[in-house]
Write an enzyme that holds these catalytic residues in place. Structure first.
Site, PDB file in Angstrom:
ATOM      1  N   LYS A 196       0.856  -1.191   0.000  1.00 20.97           N
ATOM      2  CA  LYS A 196       0.000   0.000   0.000  1.00 20.97           C
ATOM      3  C   LYS A 196       0.890   1.238   0.000  1.00 20.97           C
ATOM      4  O   LYS A 196       1.692   1.434   0.908  1.00 20.97           O
ATOM      5  CB  LYS A 196      -0.904  -0.005   1.225  1.00 20.97           C
ATOM      6  N   LYS A 249      -2.154  -1.474  -3.853  1.00 18.35           N
ATOM      7  CA  LYS A 249      -3.023  -0.308  -3.776  1.00 18.35           C
ATOM      8  C   LYS A 249      -2.199   0.967  -3.827  1.00 18.35           C
ATOM      9  O   LYS A 249      -1.229   1.055  -3.091  1.00 18.35           O
ATOM     10  CB  LYS A 249      -3.799  -0.362  -2.465  1.00 18.35           C
TER      11      LYS A 249
HETATM   12  C1  PBG Z   1      -7.461   3.444   5.468  1.00 19.73           C
HETATM   13  C2  PBG Z   1      -7.706   3.296   4.022  1.00 19.73           C
HETATM   14  C3  PBG Z   1      -7.530   4.246   3.013  1.00 19.73           C
HETATM   15  C4  PBG Z   1      -8.037   3.668   1.855  1.00 19.73           C
HETATM   16  C5  PBG Z   1      -8.459   2.384   2.171  1.00 19.73           C
HETATM   17  N1  PBG Z   1      -8.219   2.173   3.511  1.00 19.73           N
HETATM   18  C6  PBG Z   1      -7.059   5.633   3.063  1.00 19.73           C
HETATM   19  C7  PBG Z   1      -5.672   5.925   3.444  1.00 19.73           C
HETATM   20  O1  PBG Z   1      -4.840   5.052   3.626  1.00 19.73           O
HETATM   21  O2  PBG Z   1      -5.418   7.100   3.601  1.00 19.73           O
HETATM   22  C8  PBG Z   1      -8.118   4.343   0.505  1.00 19.73           C
HETATM   23  C9  PBG Z   1      -9.157   3.812  -0.414  1.00 19.73           C
HETATM   24  C10 PBG Z   1      -9.492   4.697  -1.556  1.00 19.73           C
HETATM   25  O3  PBG Z   1      -8.879   5.744  -1.793  1.00 19.73           O
HETATM   26  O4  PBG Z   1     -10.419   4.321  -2.275  1.00 19.73           O
HETATM   27  N2  PBG Z   1      -6.218   3.110   5.944  1.00 19.73           N
END
Ligand code: PBG
Length: 323
Positions: A196, A249
């Protein structure tokens, strides 16, 4: 003619032929639809920065779940918003929290739907970070692990089918796996947000989940966009710690990472087509600059072609209608 022409166009002559030789076919079984759950009752609120996506309170989910079911989408991913935020994100593991209520409701309505819950603290903490803070305001990795595990257990007790930790703390997959096993939940799979990245594409989501950090950013726990070797190490560790599905992601700016992970590990692999990727298409289409359906299906096909077995996307319902 002096030389023979290789006739590549023969198999492009009509849609039947094109469909016969198509290498990548998106199906509805590839799709996971993310949803935002509000506390309270009687709420269905549009998200400004994500046209077509709504936040629901648990009691208002029935029509939406029926629609998802009728479109044949097999799975949803739930994000919860709390009534009250605090330093520790206490409401994350409240048995009567918004997500826990929604899980029960959805499994009652539709027992065969695979309900996955996002496990993270950022929606629940007053400071908006994905873990608890030390006195110097940095995120305390090891103290966060226990809170994440409690949150995961509360989701499983509510009846979810799978948990998806998205916090990016070190060691959380092993820690959560161990806690699930010790509580008799050894058959609950973990989908790990393994690679991520600290991405600008999460912008609209932070409105939807009300989880923008109140100071600083997430770069001390999410990955640097330049790093693919590190992404492979993250995935390798999560597999060793017990992840059943690994995720990349965002998706579009990281298709090379996705491809490499799928090739190298051969694991069930998910890609998160995140909020900003969705909203960019919606915004351009609203201006008449691109054709929404064409671009959306092209993007989803590309993510699958790069190696995704599963695609988490806000466009799941729109795509399912076209499949
Ligand atoms: C929370 C989380 C996030 C997303 C999914 N889980 C935001 C972040 O990490 O700031 C983003 C999902 C999206 O942008 O569709 N940790």
């Amino acid at each position: 003619m002096a030389y023979p022409i290789q006739r590549m166009r023969r198999l492009r002559a009509n849609e039947t032929l094109r469909a016969m030789v198509r290498e990548t076919n998106l199906t509805v079984n590839d799709l996971i639809y993310p949803m935002f759950i509000l506390p309270g009752r009687g709420k269905k609120q549009p998200i400004q920065s994500m046209p077509g996506v709504f936040q629901f309170s648990a009691d208002k989910l029935t029509d939406e779940i029926r629609e998802i079911e009728s479109l044949g989408i097999p799975s949803i991913l739930l994000f919860g918003l709390p009534e009250h935020k605090d330093e520790m994100g206490s409401e994350a593991s409240d048995p009567n929290g918004s997500v826990q209520q929604a899980v029960k409701k959805i499994k009652d309505l539709c027992p065969q739907m695979i309900v996955i819950t996002d496990v993270c603290l950022c929606e629940y903490t007053s400071h908006g970070h994905c873990g608890v803070l030390k006195s110097d305001k940095t995120v305390d990795n090891d103290r966060t692990l226990d809170l994440l595990a409690r949150e995961a257990i509360s989701h499983v007790q509510a009846g979810c089918d799978m948990v998806a930790p998205s916090d990016m703390m070190d060691g959380r997959i092993g820690y959560i796996r161990n806690c699930l096993d010790q509580n008799g939940y050894e058959n609950i799979p973990i989908m790990s947000y393994a690679a991520k990245f600290a991405s600008g594409f999460y912008g609209p989501f932070r409105d939807a989940a009300d989880c923008a950090p109140q100071f600083g950013d997430r770069r001390s726990y999410q990955m640097d966009p330049g790093n693919i070797l590190e992404a492979l190490r993250e995935v390798e560790l999560d597999i060793q710690e017990g992840a059943d599905i690994v995720m990349v992601k965002p998706a579009l700016a990281y298709l090379d990472v996705l491809k490499e992970i799928k090739t190298r590990f051969g694991m069930p692999t998910a890609a998160y087509n995140v909020s900003g990727e969705y909203s960019l298409i919606k915004a351009a289409a609203a201006q008449g600059w691109v054709n929404e359906e064409t671009v959306m299906m092209e993007v989803l096909t590309a993510i699958k072609r790069a190696g995704a077995d599963l695609i988490i996307t806000y466009a799941a319902k729109d795509a399912a209608r076209l499949l």
